[in-house]
Motif scaffolding. Structure first.
Motif, mmCIF file in Angstrom:
data_model
loop_
_atom_site.group_PDB
_atom_site.id
_atom_site.type_symbol
_atom_site.label_atom_id
_atom_site.label_comp_id
_atom_site.label_asym_id
_atom_site.label_seq_id
_atom_site.Cartn_x
_atom_site.Cartn_y
_atom_site.Cartn_z
ATOM 1 N N UNK A 22 6.523 -10.975 -1.907
ATOM 2 C CA UNK A 22 5.847 -9.669 -1.978
ATOM 3 C C UNK A 22 6.434 -8.710 -0.944
ATOM 4 N N UNK A 23 6.794 -7.532 -1.402
ATOM 5 C CA UNK A 23 7.311 -6.478 -0.530
ATOM 6 C C UNK A 23 6.184 -5.466 -0.302
ATOM 7 N N UNK A 24 5.602 -5.461 0.897
ATOM 8 C CA UNK A 24 4.408 -4.652 1.131
ATOM 9 C C UNK A 24 4.711 -3.171 1.301
ATOM 10 N N UNK A 25 5.955 -2.841 1.541
ATOM 11 C CA UNK A 25 6.324 -1.410 1.525
ATOM 12 C C UNK A 25 6.244 -0.893 0.094
ATOM 13 N N UNK A 26 6.733 -1.701 -0.858
ATOM 14 C CA UNK A 26 6.634 -1.308 -2.262
ATOM 15 C C UNK A 26 5.188 -1.317 -2.752
ATOM 16 N N UNK A 27 4.373 -2.195 -2.186
ATOM 17 C CA UNK A 27 2.955 -2.213 -2.554
ATOM 18 C C UNK A 27 2.319 -0.878 -2.184
ATOM 19 N N UNK A 36 9.850 -7.559 -8.385
ATOM 20 C CA UNK A 36 10.703 -6.848 -7.428
ATOM 21 C C UNK A 36 10.888 -5.387 -7.748
ATOM 22 N N UNK A 37 10.695 -4.986 -8.997
ATOM 23 C CA UNK A 37 10.854 -3.587 -9.376
ATOM 24 C C UNK A 37 9.596 -2.800 -9.021
ATOM 25 N N UNK A 38 9.748 -1.483 -8.891
ATOM 26 C CA UNK A 38 8.605 -0.635 -8.588
ATOM 27 C C UNK A 38 7.570 -0.708 -9.706
ATOM 28 N N UNK A 39 8.048 -0.782 -10.958
ATOM 29 C CA UNK A 39 7.125 -0.874 -12.084
ATOM 30 C C UNK A 39 6.237 -2.096 -12.000
ATOM 31 N N UNK A 40 6.800 -3.245 -11.601
ATOM 32 C CA UNK A 40 6.001 -4.469 -11.504
ATOM 33 C C UNK A 40 4.983 -4.359 -10.377
ATOM 34 N N UNK A 41 5.344 -3.700 -9.277
ATOM 35 C CA UNK A 41 4.391 -3.522 -8.184
ATOM 36 C C UNK A 41 3.290 -2.544 -8.565
ATOM 37 N N UNK A 42 3.600 -1.569 -9.386
ATOM 38 C CA UNK A 42 2.573 -0.637 -9.855
ATOM 39 C C UNK A 42 1.543 -1.360 -10.715
ATOM 40 N N UNK A 43 2.000 -2.317 -11.533
ATOM 41 C CA UNK A 43 1.069 -3.091 -12.354
ATOM 42 C C UNK A 43 0.224 -4.002 -11.471
ATOM 43 N N UNK A 76 3.836 2.040 -1.689
ATOM 44 C CA UNK A 76 4.394 3.101 -2.539
ATOM 45 C C UNK A 76 3.775 3.060 -3.921
ATOM 46 N N UNK A 77 3.612 1.855 -4.448
ATOM 47 C CA UNK A 77 3.040 1.729 -5.787
ATOM 48 C C UNK A 77 1.591 2.204 -5.831
ATOM 49 N N UNK A 78 0.869 2.060 -4.730
ATOM 50 C CA UNK A 78 -0.502 2.563 -4.674
ATOM 51 C C UNK A 78 -0.529 4.073 -4.873
#
Length: 517
Positions: free
Chosen positions: A422-427, A215-222, A429-431
Motif C-alpha cells: 500500500x502506497x499511502x501517498x497515493x491513498x 498500484x495505479x491511481x485508479x485502483x487506489x481510488x476504488x 491523493x485518491x481521497x
C-alpha cells in the motif's frame, strides 16, 4: 507580476477567513475525524473476531477459522446441515477469476452444496474457463454451467441470478449469490449458514470486499471509495447496507416471490443489492453482516483511470434506480448527503493550499497592511486540517491492517497478505480525487439516465430499466475492475490458446504476489 501574485494570494487567503469559509474548513476537519472514528469502531469489531479465533485456538480448537465450536465438525452435526446453492452470475474472464472461482468451489462446508455458474451464452470466455475448471473437480463437487440467454427486462446480472435460482435443487434451503471477484474463505459458507440457522428472521446476510490496490491511481481510488462504505458492514450483526457481491437468502423467498423479491428484480431491476435493500426496508426485514464476512479483492494490475471512472459512474447510477416513492426519496437523500460531504471534504484542502501559498509568498513579517494576521490565521487552520488528516489516515491504515490480519487467519492455506504494497501517498491523493469526482459523476448519471455496463447500455425511466442496447462491435471489450475479456468467438475459445492462457494464469497464481509477505 510578483506583486500581483502576492496581492492575489493575500486576497484569496483573506476570503478563506470569512465566517463561511472558516465553517467549511472546520467542517472538513470534523469529516476527517468522523471517518477516523468510524474506521476505529469497524477495526474494533473485526479485531474482536480475531481475538475470538485466537482464544478458541488456544483452547484446543485448531480449526477455529472454520467454526467456533469444534464439536460442530462431528459427522452427526455435519449431516444435519441444510442444502445450499451457490449462484454465480459470470461475464468475461480476468486475471483473478481462476483463483476466485477455485476458492468458491473448494469451500469446506460439510452439508449438501451445489454451484451454479450462470453465463449469458457460450460465446462468453467465462464459459470456456469454467468448463476447464469444472473438469478438474467434477468428481468431487456438484457444479454445473447454466446458459441464461440475454436479459430483456432487467440487468444481465439480475437475469443470470434469477435463472440460476430457477435451476437450483428443489431441496435447497439457502441460496448464496456471489460475484466472480469474491475470494471466499474455506469456512465462509458454513459461517453464513450457521447464522441463518441461528436466526430464522434474517432476510439477507452480506459481506464486503477488502480491496488490494494494484498500484495505479485508479485502483487506489476504488480502494478509497470502498473504505467509508466498509463501516456499515463491520457491525458484527444488523446493518442497513447490502453488497451484491455476497448475499445469502432463503430459497423459498424466491420460490414464492415473498416480499416481491422476484418481481422487484425482474421487472426493470438494475441493481440487485439496492433493490433488495429497498425491499428489506419496506417490509422491515433483517439484514446482517457477520464479522468474518470480509473478502480479499485483488484489483486488476492494469486498472486504468478510465476504468475507475466508468466504475464510479455505475456506482452513482444506482441512485437513479428505485422501486417505490419512498425508495426514490431515500436515494435522493443519499445523493444529496454524499454530494455535500464529498465536496465538503475537498474544499478545505483547496483553502489550505491557498493559506500555505500565501505564507510562503508573503511570510509572517510584521507590516501595516495586516497580512501577518491573515497568513498566521490561515496557517493555524491548515495545521488543524493536516493533523485531522493524519488521524484519519492512521485509522484507515489500522482498519486495513486488522482486516488483512483477519483474512490471513480465515484462509491460513493461502499466501499471507500484508500492508507492504500500500502506497499511502497515493491513498491520500485518491481521497481527494475520488471525492472531487463523485459529485460530477452523480450529476452526469442524473441527467443522462443511461449507463454502459460491460458493453451493454441500460436506459432508465421512472427508476426502472426501460431499454437495453447491445452493440458488441462498438462496445467495450473489457470490464472495469478485473480487466476481463468479455467477448470471444461463437462456440469456440478466443484466438490465443485458452489452455495456454489458463496454464499461464495458474502459474502466475502460484507465484508470490507483491502484496504477499
Amino acid at each position: 507580476m510578483a506583486g500581483y501574485l502576492e496581492s492575489f494570494l493575500v486576497s484569496a487567503s483573506k476570503a478563506c477567513l470569512t465566517p463561511l469559509a472558516i465553517y467549511i474548513q472546520i467542517q472538513g476537519c470534523l469529516i476527517c475525524l468522523l471517518l477516523a472514528t468510524g474506521w476505529a469502531l469497524a477495526a474494533y469489531v473485526r479485531n474482536r473476531e480475531i481475538r475470538r479465533i485466537k482464544t478458541s485456538m488456544k483452547g484446543g480448537n485448531s480449526l477455529a477459522f472454520l467454526c467456533q465450536d469444534i464439536n460442530d465438525l462431528e459427522h452427526s452435526s455435519q449431516s444435519r446441515l441444510p442444502r445450499v446453492s451457490v449462484v454465480m452470475p459470470l461475464k468475461g474472464f480476468g486475471e483473478h477469476n481462476l483463483q476466485n472461482w477455485t476458492s468458491q468451489i473448494t469451500s469446506l462446508y460439510g452439508g449438501p452444496l451445489e454451484f451454479l455458474f450462470v453465463v449469458e451464452s457460450t460465446e462468453d470466455p467465462a464459459y470456456h474457463a469454467v468448463s476447464l475448471l469444472i473438469s478438474n473437480f467434477q468428481d468431487n463437487i456438484d457444479t454445473k454451467i447454466v446458459v441464461a440467454g440475454l436479459s430483456t427486462t432487467c440487468s444481465q446480472k439480475i437475469h443470470n441470478q434469477l435463472i440460476g435460482v430457477e435451476k437450483m435443487h428443489k431441496d435447497t434451503k439457502y441460496v448464496l449469490f456471489l460475484d466472480d471477484d469474491v475470494r471466499l474463505h474455506p469456512g465462509t459458507v458454513g459461517a453464513l449458514t450457521a447464522e441463518m440457522e441461528k436466526n430464522p428472521n434474517i432476510f439477507i446476510q452480506t459481506g464486503y470486499p477488502l480491496d488490494l490496490p494494484s498500484g495505479s491511481l485508479g485502483s487506489y481510488c476504488i480502494y478509497e471509495y470502498h473504505m467509508p462504505c466498509s463501516m456499515g458492514f463491520a457491525t458484527g450483526g444488523r446493518t442497513f447496507f447490502l453488497w451484491g457481491g455476497c448475499m445469502m437468502m432463503h430459497a423459498d423467498d424466491f420460490r414464492n416471490d415473498r416480499y416481491g423479491v422476484v418481481t422487484g428484480l425482474r421487472d426493470g431491476g438494475y441493481s440487485d443489492d439496492m433493490t433488495l435493500a429497498a425491499l428489506a426496508g419496506v417490509h422491515k426485514r433483517l439484514i446482517t453482516s457477520p464479522p468474518v464476512a470480509v473478502f480479499p479483492h485483488p484489483l486488476a494490475s492494469d486498472l486504468s483511470f478510465s476504468r475507475y471512472w466508468n466504475y464510479l459512474r455505475k456506482q452513482t447510477f444506482v441512485l437513479e434506480s428505485y422501486i417505490s416513492r419512498v425508495n426514490w426519496i431515500m436515494n435522493r437523500a443519499l445523493f444529496t448527503v454524499h454530494f455535500y460531504l464529498s465536496w465538503g471534504f475537498v474544499a478545505p484542502y483547496v483553502m489550505a493550499v491557498i493559506h500555505i501559498a500565501a505564507v510562503l509568498k508573503v511570510g509572517l513579517k510584521e507590516n501595516p497592511s495586516g497580512e501577518t494576521t491573515i497568513t498566521s490565521g490561515g496557517l493555524v487552520l491548515a495545521g488543524c486540517l493536516s493533523l485531522c488528516t493524519v488521524v484519519e489516515l492512521v485509522s484507515m491504515w489500522n482498519l486495513t491492517r486488522v482486516e488483512i490480519h483477519l483474512c490471513n487467519m480465515l484462509s491460513p492455506e493461502e499466501p499471507h497478505m500484508s500492508l507492504d504494497s500500500y502506497d499511502w501517498k497515493l491513498v491520500f491523493i485518491s481521497m481527494l480525487v475520488d471525492n472531487f469526482l463523485y459529485p460530477i459523476s452523480a450529476i452526469r448519471s442524473h441527467f443522462s439516465q443511461c449507463i454502459d455496463w460491460s458493453g451493454v447500455q441500460y436506459h432508465l425511466r421512472n427508476g426502472k430499466i426501460s431499454q437495453i442496447e447491445r452493440k458488441k462491435e462498438s462496445g467495450s471489450k473489457y470490464s472495469d475492475l478485473a480487466a476481463k475479456h468479455l467477448y470471444g468467438k461463437k462456440g469456440a475459445p478466443p484466438k490465443v490458446s485458452f489452455l495456454k492462457f489458463l496454464t499461464r494464469s495458474i502459474w502466475q497464481w502460484r507465484q508470490p504476489k507483491k502484496f504477499d509477505i
